[in-house]
Design a protein around this motif. Structure first.
Motif, PDB file in Angstrom:
ATOM      1  N   ALA A 383       0.821  -1.213   0.000  1.00  0.00           N
ATOM      2  CA  ALA A 383       0.000   0.000   0.000  1.00  0.00           C
ATOM      3  C   ALA A 383       0.852   1.258   0.000  1.00  0.00           C
ATOM      4  N   ALA A 384       2.000   1.218   0.679  1.00  0.00           N
ATOM      5  CA  ALA A 384       2.827   2.420   0.804  1.00  0.00           C
ATOM      6  C   ALA A 384       3.682   2.677  -0.424  1.00  0.00           C
ATOM      7  N   ALA A 385       4.006   1.631  -1.189  1.00  0.00           N
ATOM      8  CA  ALA A 385       4.930   1.798  -2.312  1.00  0.00           C
ATOM      9  C   ALA A 385       4.429   2.789  -3.370  1.00  0.00           C
ATOM     10  N   PRO A 386       3.171   2.696  -3.861  1.00  0.00           N
ATOM     11  CA  PRO A 386       2.711   3.709  -4.828  1.00  0.00           C
ATOM     12  C   PRO A 386       2.717   5.119  -4.241  1.00  0.00           C
ATOM     13  N   ALA A 387       2.396   5.247  -2.941  1.00  0.00           N
ATOM     14  CA  ALA A 387       2.434   6.569  -2.310  1.00  0.00           C
ATOM     15  C   ALA A 387       3.854   7.126  -2.285  1.00  0.00           C
ATOM     16  N   ILE A 388       4.836   6.249  -2.106  1.00  0.00           N
ATOM     17  CA  ILE A 388       6.239   6.696  -2.154  1.00  0.00           C
ATOM     18  C   ILE A 388       6.574   7.199  -3.548  1.00  0.00           C
ATOM     19  N   GLY A 389       6.104   6.490  -4.576  1.00  0.00           N
ATOM     20  CA  GLY A 389       6.328   6.960  -5.944  1.00  0.00           C
ATOM     21  C   GLY A 389       5.670   8.302  -6.200  1.00  0.00           C
ATOM     22  N   LEU A 390       4.426   8.475  -5.710  1.00  0.00           N
ATOM     23  CA  LEU A 390       3.726   9.756  -5.870  1.00  0.00           C
ATOM     24  C   LEU A 390       4.484  10.869  -5.164  1.00  0.00           C
ATOM     25  N   GLY A 391       4.923  10.598  -3.924  1.00  0.00           N
ATOM     26  CA  GLY A 391       5.676  11.613  -3.186  1.00  0.00           C
ATOM     27  C   GLY A 391       6.977  11.972  -3.875  1.00  0.00           C
ATOM     28  N   THR A 392       7.648  10.989  -4.448  1.00  0.00           N
ATOM     29  CA  THR A 392       8.890  11.259  -5.177  1.00  0.00           C
ATOM     30  C   THR A 392       8.632  12.154  -6.374  1.00  0.00           C
ATOM     31  N   GLY A 393       7.554  11.856  -7.120  1.00  0.00           N
ATOM     32  CA  GLY A 393       7.232  12.677  -8.283  1.00  0.00           C
ATOM     33  C   GLY A 393       6.870  14.104  -7.908  1.00  0.00           C
ATOM     34  N   LEU A 394       6.067  14.285  -6.863  1.00  0.00           N
ATOM     35  CA  LEU A 394       5.696  15.638  -6.433  1.00  0.00           C
ATOM     36  C   LEU A 394       6.911  16.420  -5.954  1.00  0.00           C
ATOM     37  N   LEU A 395       7.775  15.759  -5.209  1.00  0.00           N
ATOM     38  CA  LEU A 395       8.981  16.438  -4.730  1.00  0.00           C
ATOM     39  C   LEU A 395       9.879  16.841  -5.884  1.00  0.00           C
ATOM     40  N   ALA A 396       9.983  15.961  -6.893  1.00  0.00           N
ATOM     41  CA  ALA A 396      10.836  16.269  -8.034  1.00  0.00           C
ATOM     42  C   ALA A 396      10.255  17.394  -8.887  1.00  0.00           C
ATOM     43  N   GLY A 397       8.928  17.556  -8.880  1.00  0.00           N
ATOM     44  CA  GLY A 397       8.320  18.567  -9.735  1.00  0.00           C
ATOM     45  C   GLY A 397       8.164  19.935  -9.109  1.00  0.00           C
ATOM     46  N   LEU A 398       8.580  20.109  -7.848  1.00  0.00           N
ATOM     47  CA  LEU A 398       8.382  21.386  -7.171  1.00  0.00           C
ATOM     48  C   LEU A 398       9.113  22.524  -7.874  1.00  0.00           C
ATOM     49  N   TYR A 399      10.404  22.355  -8.107  1.00  0.00           N
ATOM     50  CA  TYR A 399      11.162  23.456  -8.718  1.00  0.00           C
ATOM     51  C   TYR A 399      10.724  23.732 -10.155  1.00  0.00           C
ATOM     52  N   PRO A 400      10.590  22.703 -11.027  1.00  0.00           N
ATOM     53  CA  PRO A 400      10.115  23.016 -12.385  1.00  0.00           C
ATOM     54  C   PRO A 400       8.753  23.699 -12.401  1.00  0.00           C
ATOM     55  N   ALA A 401       7.847  23.267 -11.526  1.00  0.00           N
ATOM     56  CA  ALA A 401       6.521  23.892 -11.492  1.00  0.00           C
ATOM     57  C   ALA A 401       6.622  25.341 -11.035  1.00  0.00           C
ATOM     58  N   TRP A 402       7.458  25.602 -10.029  1.00  0.00           N
ATOM     59  CA  TRP A 402       7.649  26.995  -9.591  1.00  0.00           C
ATOM     60  C   TRP A 402       8.268  27.822 -10.697  1.00  0.00           C
ATOM     61  N   ARG A 403       9.210  27.234 -11.417  1.00  0.00           N
ATOM     62  CA  ARG A 403       9.858  27.946 -12.529  1.00  0.00           C
ATOM     63  C   ARG A 403       8.836  28.283 -13.617  1.00  0.00           C
ATOM     64  N   ALA A 404       7.926  27.349 -13.882  1.00  0.00           N
ATOM     65  CA  ALA A 404       6.923  27.605 -14.913  1.00  0.00           C
ATOM     66  C   ALA A 404       5.959  28.715 -14.488  1.00  0.00           C
ATOM     67  N   SER A 405       5.606  28.755 -13.205  1.00  0.00           N
ATOM     68  CA  SER A 405       4.661  29.764 -12.738  1.00  0.00           C
ATOM     69  C   SER A 405       5.260  31.169 -12.776  1.00  0.00           C
ATOM     70  N   ARG A 406       6.587  31.296 -12.845  1.00  0.00           N
ATOM     71  CA  ARG A 406       7.237  32.600 -12.847  1.00  0.00           C
ATOM     72  C   ARG A 406       7.397  33.183 -14.245  1.00  0.00           C
ATOM     73  N   ILE A 407       7.042  32.425 -15.261  1.00  0.00           N
ATOM     74  CA  ILE A 407       7.184  32.919 -16.631  1.00  0.00           C
ATOM     75  C   ILE A 407       6.130  34.002 -16.892  1.00  0.00           C
ATOM     76  N   GLN A 408       6.605  35.149 -17.379  1.00  0.00           N
ATOM     77  CA  GLN A 408       5.704  36.264 -17.693  1.00  0.00           C
ATOM     78  C   GLN A 408       5.177  36.124 -19.123  1.00  0.00           C
ATOM     79  N   PRO A 409       3.902  36.465 -19.347  1.00  0.00           N
ATOM     80  CA  PRO A 409       3.312  36.278 -20.688  1.00  0.00           C
ATOM     81  C   PRO A 409       4.037  37.061 -21.763  1.00  0.00           C
ATOM     82  N   ALA A 410       4.345  38.305 -21.505  1.00  0.00           N
ATOM     83  CA  ALA A 410       4.996  39.121 -22.533  1.00  0.00           C
ATOM     84  C   ALA A 410       6.359  38.552 -22.915  1.00  0.00           C
ATOM     85  N   GLU A 411       7.133  38.148 -21.916  1.00  0.00           N
ATOM     86  CA  GLU A 411       8.451  37.599 -22.196  1.00  0.00           C
ATOM     87  C   GLU A 411       8.357  36.298 -22.966  1.00  0.00           C
TER      88      GLU A 411
END
Length: 415
Positions: A383-411
């Motif tokens: 039961a815990a193994a898929p949750a570990i995979g989900l947590g790994t993916g969310l942790l890995a995507g934090l910085y790229p997602a933050w980077r994407a949210s900082r992109i300005q439309p005009a630029e």
């Protein structure tokens, strides 16, 4: 000066992104490059699969260690002669009827006294008296009562083990291991072969291929104890006698407590009974190194998988800068962009966790089936193994997602 909050023009509603649309956008983003998405989740597959396989194989092998411990180690007691040093002549403390005294205890199956015969330097074991004495084999000669071979529970390639009659009458017979027989050129007992320890001849009556206890007998020449006493004398300070006892399951601790008093009620301090080891300590010793090694491997695989997801997600952000800018220009908020990329990375991690869980479980079942074991996997692990995979993916995507949210439309639209 009084500040007034700027009001939103009438008819314009704030942009919203429902969960259904968020999942649809994330799935569309992953399916645009399916091969890269599959390779991205491979690290998580390996990490989670290793995690499940490690815990499952550890639980499975632990149960096998317990069963083998109960079958062998928990039924073996050895007794050491600690009083021979108190005798001025170094004679053994075991009485002549020590075997019978121990076998009278409830729960004892077989028992016997044995010792290594101290041979003179240069004495070898040969298959022919005419052979050069220096061309023989250097081998350990063990003097043993008939109960020792019975307690060792041997498997015979040919012949038989000697019994109480051979021991009582001092017969010149020997039982040898299959390795020793091969070195001496003895392939069977049809020709009634003999071996020579120095100039003393012994008829080989049994060839042992395996033993459950006292494995050094496989490379030894075992002769009856009374025969050894007639030829080389009783055990002395250089070859202290010991006793091997096989018991019924569960009786070993009690036999270890009673053995010294049963052998010599007057001087029980002359003997030290060694009970079987603690099963919990044995299990810990066997499995601790395996746990640490493979859990470290699983952790490394998870880190590699997280780095792979983070790298791929960041590359996707850079490749889709124009798309992100267009969505921002059409009213998408930063948290919408963050949610999309976090959903993508989390989905890749969860997918890798599910696949890894399946592969790890299949590995445990296949290994157990190949070894005729019963597979043991704790439900919490699965039961815990898929949750570990989900947590790994969310942790890995934090910085790229933050980077994407900082992109300005005009630029973004100028690129």
């Amino acid at each position: 000066m009084k500040l007034h909050r700027r009001k939103r023009p009438r008819g314009i509603r704030p942009s919203r992104l429902s969960a259904r649309h968020l999942v649809a956008e994330a799935v569309a983003g992953m399916l645009q490059r399916p091969a890269r998405s599959a390779l991205t989740s491979l690290g998580t597959v390996l990490g989670v699969g290793s995690f499940v396989a490690v815990l499952g194989l550890t639980a499975t092998t632990t149960s096998q260690v317990d069963s083998r411990f109960n079958a062998l180690s928990a039924t073996e007691v050895s007794v050491e002669d600690t009083g021979a040093g108190d005798d001025p002549f170094g004679r053994t403390s075991f009485p002549a009827d020590a075997d019978a005294r121990i076998q009278a205890l409830n729960g004892v199956r077989h028992a016997g006294v044995y010792w290594s015969v101290p041979l003179d330097k240069g004495v070898t074991v040969r298959a022919s008296l005419s052979a050069d004495a220096g061309a023989g084999e250097q081998a350990q000669v063990v003097a043993a009562s008939s109960g020792v071979l019975a307690a060792a529970d041997p498997s015979l390639t040919d012949g038989r083990i000697f019994d109480a009659f051979h021991d009582r009458t001092g017969q010149r017979v020997a039982v040898i291991g299959s390795g020793m027989a091969s070195r001496l050129g003895i392939t069977g007992l049809d020709s009634q072969p003999a071996i020579f320890v120095g100039d003393d001849a012994f008829s080989v009556i049994g060839i042992v291929s395996d033993v459950d206890r006292k494995a050094d007998l496989l490379m030894s020449v075992v002769i009856p104890a009374h025969t050894a006493e007639r030829l080389w004398g009783a055990p002395g300070p250089g070859s202290l006698a010991k006793m091997l006892i096989s018991t019924e399951l569960g009786a070993a601790p009690q036999i270890a407590d009673e053995a010294a008093h049963a052998i010599d009620p007057v001087h029980p301090e002359h003997f030290k009974a060694v009970p079987p080891p603690d099963p919990k300590a044995l299990r810990t010793d066997v499995t601790s190194d395996l746990d640490q090694l493979f859990l470290l491997l699983a952790g490394i695989c998870l880190v590699i998988g997280a780095v792979g997801i983070a790298n791929t997600t960041l590359v996707a952000v850079l490749e889709r800068t124009g798309e992100i800018g267009l969505r921002r220009a059409l009213g998408a908020r930063g948290r919408h962009i963050t949610g999309q990329f976090l959903t993508e990375s989390g989905a890749l991690g969860a997918l890798g966790g599910l696949v890894g869980t399946c592969l790890g479980t299949v590995t445990v079942v296949c290994v157990a089936a190949a070894r005729d074991w019963t597979p043991v996997i704790h439900p919490v692990t699965v039961a815990a193994a898929p949750a570990i995979g989900l947590g790994t993916g969310l942790l890995a995507g934090l910085y790229p997602a933050w980077r994407a949210s900082r992109i300005q439309p005009a630029e973004a639209l100028r690129r």
